[in-house]
Design an enzyme around this catalytic site. Structure first.
Site, short mmCIF file in Angstrom:
data_model
loop_
_atom_site.label_atom_id
_atom_site.label_comp_id
_atom_site.label_asym_id
_atom_site.label_seq_id
_atom_site.Cartn_x
_atom_site.Cartn_y
_atom_site.Cartn_z
N SER A 52 0.78 -1.24 0.00
CA SER A 52 0.00 0.00 0.00
C SER A 52 0.81 1.29 0.00
CB SER A 52 -0.96 0.01 1.20
OG SER A 52 -0.25 -0.29 2.38
N LYS A 100 -11.73 -0.18 -2.00
CA LYS A 100 -10.86 0.38 -3.01
C LYS A 100 -11.51 0.22 -4.39
CE LYS A 100 -7.31 -0.85 0.23
NZ LYS A 100 -7.55 0.26 1.13
N HIS A 118 -5.16 -4.04 -2.63
CA HIS A 118 -4.82 -3.04 -3.66
C HIS A 118 -4.65 -3.64 -5.04
CE1 HIS A 118 -4.19 0.44 -0.98
NE2 HIS A 118 -3.80 -0.46 -0.10
#
Lengths: 64, 405
Positions: free
Chosen positions: B185, B244, B213
């Protein structure tokens, strides 16, 4: 730390040596290599002084 | 003596940051106009630090589904998954995730943070061994602590170091679980998953990949790094988030593991918390569908990621090892990072300031995340602001400066 410190068994790792928890974890990774030992992170909860760390390593070595 | 006195050591660093400008941990958006624009202190800013990879927070279909759900099902479940908090949508989402990943089982948690706490503490306990990448997210470390397992760190993205530390465990009893992330991240770097799988196979451990991610970002179908590296068969558990690429909030785990259903009655972060509201479940289900059906989203995200990363590197900034939707610019020290962060905001660019101890190798970073929704014009504006500020702060090598003169 930018100043000289006498490291003794009584030295508090956080207060006297200015080592934060992340730095301590990184030092432990190095010590694992030096002593060919696994030092589980949860054991660090009881480590406050250099003496505590040395005792932990000796204990783990004796067990191995 | 006050209970909060133990935290007074943080006062000075916090004051130091606040004294030179805004407090990055206290930013308040007065309006969010789109996935890429917001209003901060009466000024329009480009949003470049949001993890909104596919820009789905304003997707019409996702919003419609969410609005319909709140009208039909009410504002909340007012219960845990374990009791009255499982509605049809929760199961539909679990089934959709299992199908997306081609796995037998899926479990939805109220946040990605809770997913790591719940999964890790459910899989390993006292006497088991958890081996995690040194740069793991806080949620993985906290899950490790909750589990009471024996936790060993291995050097970031170093399969040989992983092998060495696993070998060092010898024939100690207890299970072994390796935890890595797909895309990390802070720097946006990718795990060497093929090599890690090779170690896993040789040493006989379980492997969990946190694709927070990388879902919706990597892989032909957007399943993440395990798919992109062609090693899905060797990844025992995949953990992910809804906050996300899927534009909402929540977390999940998928697996083919036998007795998976037992996790639902032993995982405290699953049982002792309220479940996600119907509106969130609905938008997430629709976002997953959009991810699956619209390959253009990932293509645009990839193009934008390269545009920004390559542009920043060409200007002469120090970047991470590879282009990804996370582009982190390394600053020489914390003071410069804070000053740059403020200057970027003043020039209409919001991104994340990352300073130790939350960063790998104690670096200070300006961390940006790119969205499929950014336009090339917005990215060009960002690059020109970086170019100007880079010169003003003396951060760029002489050659680059001459080229722009």
């Amino acid at each position: 730390m930018q100043r000289n410190v006498d490291v003794t068994a009584a030295s508090d790792i956080g207060r006297d040596l200015g080592v934060d928890s992340l730095t301590l974890m990184n030092i432990v990774m190095e010590l694992e290599d030096v002593f060919e030992l696994s030092i589980p992170l949860d054991r660090l909860a009881d480590v406050e002084t250099v003496g505590d760390l040395a005792a932990l390593i000796n204990e783990l070595r004796a067990r191995a | 003596m006050g209970l909060l006195d133990k935290h007074l050591g943080y006062r000075a660093p916090l004051d130091a940051i606040r004294s030179v400008g805004a407090d990055p941990s206290n930013v308040r958006f007065d309006a969010v106009l789109s996935p890429t624009e917001g209003m901060l202190d009466g000024k329009k800013v480009i949003l470049l630090g949001t993890n909104n990879y596919l820009g789905l927070t304003f997707d019409e279909a996702c919003i419609e589904a969410s609005a319909a759900a709140v009208r039909q099902w009410g504002t909340g479940t007012t219960g845990s998954r374990f009791a009255n908090g499982t509605f049809a949508g929760h199961l539909a989402l679990e089934q959709a995730l299992a199908k997306f990943y081609d796995r037998k089982h899926a479990m939805v948690f109220t946040t990605g943070y809770q997913a790591n706490l719940g999964v890790i503490s459910g899989l390993v306990g006292r006497g088991d061994h958890l081996i995690l990448d040194a740069d793991s997210h806080a949620s993985i470390y906290d899950g490790a602590r909750l589990s009471h397992s024996e936790v060993i760190r291995f050097r970031h993205n170093d399969p040989e170091d992983l092998y060495k530390r696993l070998k060092r465990l010898g024939d100690q009893p207890g299970g072994r679980l390796i935890v890595v992330e797909g895309i990390y991240s802070m720097m946006g770097d990718v795990a060497p998953l093929k090599e890690i799988v090779a170690v896993k196979r040789e040493m006989g451990a379980y492997l969990l990949v946190d694709e927070a991610h990388s879902m919706g970002v990597l892989g032909e179908r957007g399943r993440g790094l395990a798919e992109a590296a062609g090693v899905e068969a060797d990844v025992d558990f995949i953990v992910g988030t809804f906050s996300k690429s899927l534009g909402s909030v929540g977390g999940f785990v998928v697996s083919d593991e036998k007795d998976f259903d037992l996790l639902r009655i032993v995982s405290r972060p699953y049982m002792f918390t309220a479940s996600l509201p119907p509106a969130v479940i609905a938008s997430t289900l629709t976002a997953l569908k959009r991810l699956e059906e619209d390959g253009e989203l990932r293509r645009r995200l990839d193009a934008n990621a390269r545009h920004l990363f390559d542009g920043l590197r060409a200007l002469g900034f120090q970047m991470g090892p590879q282009a990804s939707p996370i582009a982190a610019v390394v600053m020489p020290d914390q003071a410069t990072a804070v000053a740059m962060w403020n200057a970027l905001m003043a020039n209409g660019v919001y991104l994340n300031l990352a300073v130790p101890p939350a960063t790998p190798e104690n670096r200070s970073l300006l961390r940006s995340s790119v969205s499929a929704a950014h336009t090339p014009e917005q990215l060009e504006k960002v690059l020109s602001v970086f170019a100007q500020l880079g010169q003003d702060f003396g951060l760029l090598p002489k050659q680059a400066r001459q080229a722009t003169a």
